[in-house]
Design a protein around this motif. Structure first.
Motif, PDB file in Angstrom:
ATOM      1  N   ILE A  56       0.874  -1.173   0.000  1.00 36.46           N
ATOM      2  CA  ILE A  56       0.000   0.000   0.000  1.00 36.46           C
ATOM      3  C   ILE A  56       0.906   1.216   0.000  1.00 36.46           C
ATOM      4  O   ILE A  56       1.630   1.472   0.966  1.00 36.46           O
ATOM      5  CB  ILE A  56      -0.935   0.014   1.219  1.00 36.46           C
ATOM      6  N   ARG A 224      -0.501  -7.089   8.227  1.00 40.34           N
ATOM      7  CA  ARG A 224      -0.362  -5.751   7.649  1.00 40.34           C
ATOM      8  C   ARG A 224       0.803  -5.083   8.376  1.00 40.34           C
ATOM      9  O   ARG A 224       0.732  -4.853   9.585  1.00 40.34           O
ATOM     10  CB  ARG A 224      -1.658  -4.959   7.792  1.00 40.34           C
ATOM     11  N   ILE A 251       3.023  -1.616   4.116  1.00 40.89           N
ATOM     12  CA  ILE A 251       2.571  -0.223   4.027  1.00 40.89           C
ATOM     13  C   ILE A 251       3.802   0.671   4.053  1.00 40.89           C
ATOM     14  O   ILE A 251       4.641   0.559   4.956  1.00 40.89           O
ATOM     15  CB  ILE A 251       1.615   0.115   5.187  1.00 40.89           C
ATOM     16  N   VAL A 264      -1.657   6.011  10.524  1.00 42.28           N
ATOM     17  CA  VAL A 264      -1.548   4.780   9.738  1.00 42.28           C
ATOM     18  C   VAL A 264      -1.795   3.561  10.626  1.00 42.28           C
ATOM     19  O   VAL A 264      -2.509   2.627  10.238  1.00 42.28           O
ATOM     20  CB  VAL A 264      -0.159   4.681   9.061  1.00 42.28           C
ATOM     21  N   GLU A 268      -5.039   1.858   9.147  1.00 39.38           N
ATOM     22  CA  GLU A 268      -4.736   0.714   8.289  1.00 39.38           C
ATOM     23  C   GLU A 268      -4.756  -0.619   9.052  1.00 39.38           C
ATOM     24  O   GLU A 268      -4.395  -1.651   8.493  1.00 39.38           O
ATOM     25  CB  GLU A 268      -3.373   0.899   7.612  1.00 39.38           C
TER      26      GLU A 268
END
Length: 524
Positions: A56, A224, A251, A264, A268
């Protein structure tokens, strides 16, 4: 490494989860063919979970593993169109973004050596590094165009936009054959004491290196992961390798900003974050503490850091606010990882380096190469499958029984390892030995001190004397005599700094390491 341990660790982290037969066969075949290189990891992830988000990016949004592998292959062809072939060496001067990752994957696929250039280099030092590394092509972010364009007799250069356009112009499905031999990734040393040297990074032959990390740091398949550490740095690049090996979603942000990071983490649903210690320090300094004392990031399971030492007691302070999620790795460009401190280790001893992970051997040796007993300081030597192959200039570090010298001194106590300082940082003043870190640890615990560095400087009478460079907390007051009195009250006479210099902030490189050469130059 024991195959049963490998299998058990992989199962525990979700790497042996069932998959469609054709995808599982494809993954295994890919790893057998391409190995655990960057392109091999991306390829196996693309075969196993093609539509999973790989990266991302702040500007380009989401890129799936299938898309990343395809663009990496096209990047290899784009590099070849610039006259780059296996055996050549390219440089990458870029911040954290998906375009930089595509260059890395492309270089890995083509089999060329990739030199990760520190984005903090400029002028004469940059020119020296490019020449010493014999770089044939430099791919760089647009922001570095002015720095690169003034280089005299430098390599051929290509901006990120020009490179992206070359990749875009190639048809989807463009590919290259597996290179033989594979290219190497060359990480530059920090250069805190001189011109950075290139250390060739080995490509793991199996999953042992990956398992060594995830056995201690609990990453899971599909996590993630925010990589805040610069990906040109040893730790940032290792984070990228670990993430792709776990088919994780990475990310990226081009620049580190504490408030952006917190947004973030929350927005996220980040489970893991890789950073360098100074980033966590800035987060704690610039953001208000959670008034309720509760964990504010319920999804955050891992904060993994490396690159420099923490101020004394900081690890406890961080975990008190963010939870017991901090894993701190002690390593070096030459030795890769050496020890990892887990949250429980840091709760027991906030300043510990932890213990060696699976497959790593650490020895503390005296000047004659014999092991020192617990509690005594010795030279730290390390051995594992990721120890570097030597500097690209032809030099190397000292090796004993296959273990490389880290250049650090340390001791072992209570089953844990502790770092006492660099072996070349020891100051001999009037015949007395003192490690600056001992004085730094005392001073940084003072509430008025934000950060401190203690170094040895020349002295005509005593050979060397200590100089303390201190940045104070906003609004705090502290005098040079206060500093000397504090050290004098708790340490031996030879530990008292004769010079005390107050600065607004200490000079650091792009990975947060204090530039001691700039401090010492004040007394040269």
């Amino acid at each position: 490494m024991n195959p049963l341990v490998i299998a058990a660790t992989m199962a525990r982290r979700g790497m042996l989860a069932p998959n469609l037969p054709h995808r599982l066969v494809g993954q295994l075949t890919s790893l057998a063919t391409w190995g655990m290189s960057l392109v091999g990891e991306v390829r196996q992830a693309a075969l196993g979970a093609p539509q999973r988000i790989a990266v991302i990016d702040q500007a380009r949004g989401a890129t799936t593993y299938a898309e990343l592998f395809d663009r990496g292959m096209r990047a290899a062809v784009a590099l070849r169109s610039q006259g780059v072939e296996p055996g050549h060496r390219i440089g990458l001067m870029a911040r954290n973004h998906v375009g930089a990752v595509e260059v890395m994957v492309g270089a890995s696929a083509l089999g060329v050596d990739l030199v990760l250039v520190n984005t903090g280099l400029a002028g004469e030092q940059l020119g020296l590094v490019l020449a010493q590394q014999e770089i044939d092509l430099l791919v760089h972010d647009e922001e570095f165009a002015a720095i690169v364009d003034v280089l005299v007799d430098g390599p051929k250069t290509l901006s990120e936009s020009a490179f992206a356009a070359a990749v875009d112009a190639l048809p989807v499905g463009t590919s290259v054959d597996r290179p033989e031999p594979a290219g190497r990734t060359i990480i530059l040393t920090s250069g805190t004491t001189g011109v950075p040297k290139g250390a060739a990074r080995r490509t793991p032959k199996g999953v042992g290196a990956l398992v060594s990390m995830i056995d201690r740091i609990p990453l899971h398949v599909g996590d993630r992961i925010l990589i805040a550490a610069p990906i040109f740095h040893t730790w940032g690049y290792a984070a990228l390798q670990l993430s792709f090996g776990m088919s994780a979603t990475v990310i990226l942000r081009r620049r580190f900003d504490p408030r952006d990071v917190v947004e973030v983490l929350e927005g996220e649903r980040v489970q893991a974050m890789f950073a360098v210690p100074v980033m966590l320090q800035r987060m704690i300094e610039q953001l208000p503490a959670d008034p309720g004392g509760t964990v504010r990031r319920p999804s955050l399971r891992v904060v993994a850091t490396s690159g420099s030492a923490y101020p004394s007691g900081f690890t406890t302070r961080f975990m008190d606010e963010y939870g017991d999620v901090l894993y701190n790795l002690y390593g070096s460009t030459e030795a890769s990882w050496i020890c990892i401190a887990t949250p429980s280790d840091l709760r027991r001893h906030p300043d510990t380096a932890g213990t060696p992970p699976l497959g790593t051997v650490v020895r503390l040796l005296d000047a004659d190469g014999a092991e020192v007993p617990d509690g005594e300081t010795g030279r730290i030597f390390c051995g594992n499958e990721m120890v570097f192959e030597g500097y690209t200039s032809g030099g190397s570090k000292e090796f004993i029984d296959g273990m490389v010298s880290t250049g650090d001194m340390g001791h072992r106590a209570d089953g844990l390892y502790f770092i006492d300082g660099r072996d070349d940082d020891m100051v001999i003043s009037g015949g007395e030995n003192v490690y600056p870190s001992e004085v730094e640890g005392l001073l940084v615990a003072h509430p008025a001190v934000r950060e401190v560095s203690v170094v040895g400087v020349p002295d005509p009478d005593f050979g060397q004397r200590l100089a303390a460079f201190i940045a104070l907390e906003p609004g705090a007051e502290l005098s040079a005599d206060d500093v000397r009195d504090l050290v004098r009250s708790q340490r031996a006479r030879h530990c008292v700094p004769r010079e005390v210099v107050f600065l607004d902030e200490l000079p650091r490189n792009t990975t947060g390491k204090i530039l001691t050469r700039e401090l010492k130059a004040r007394f040269a």
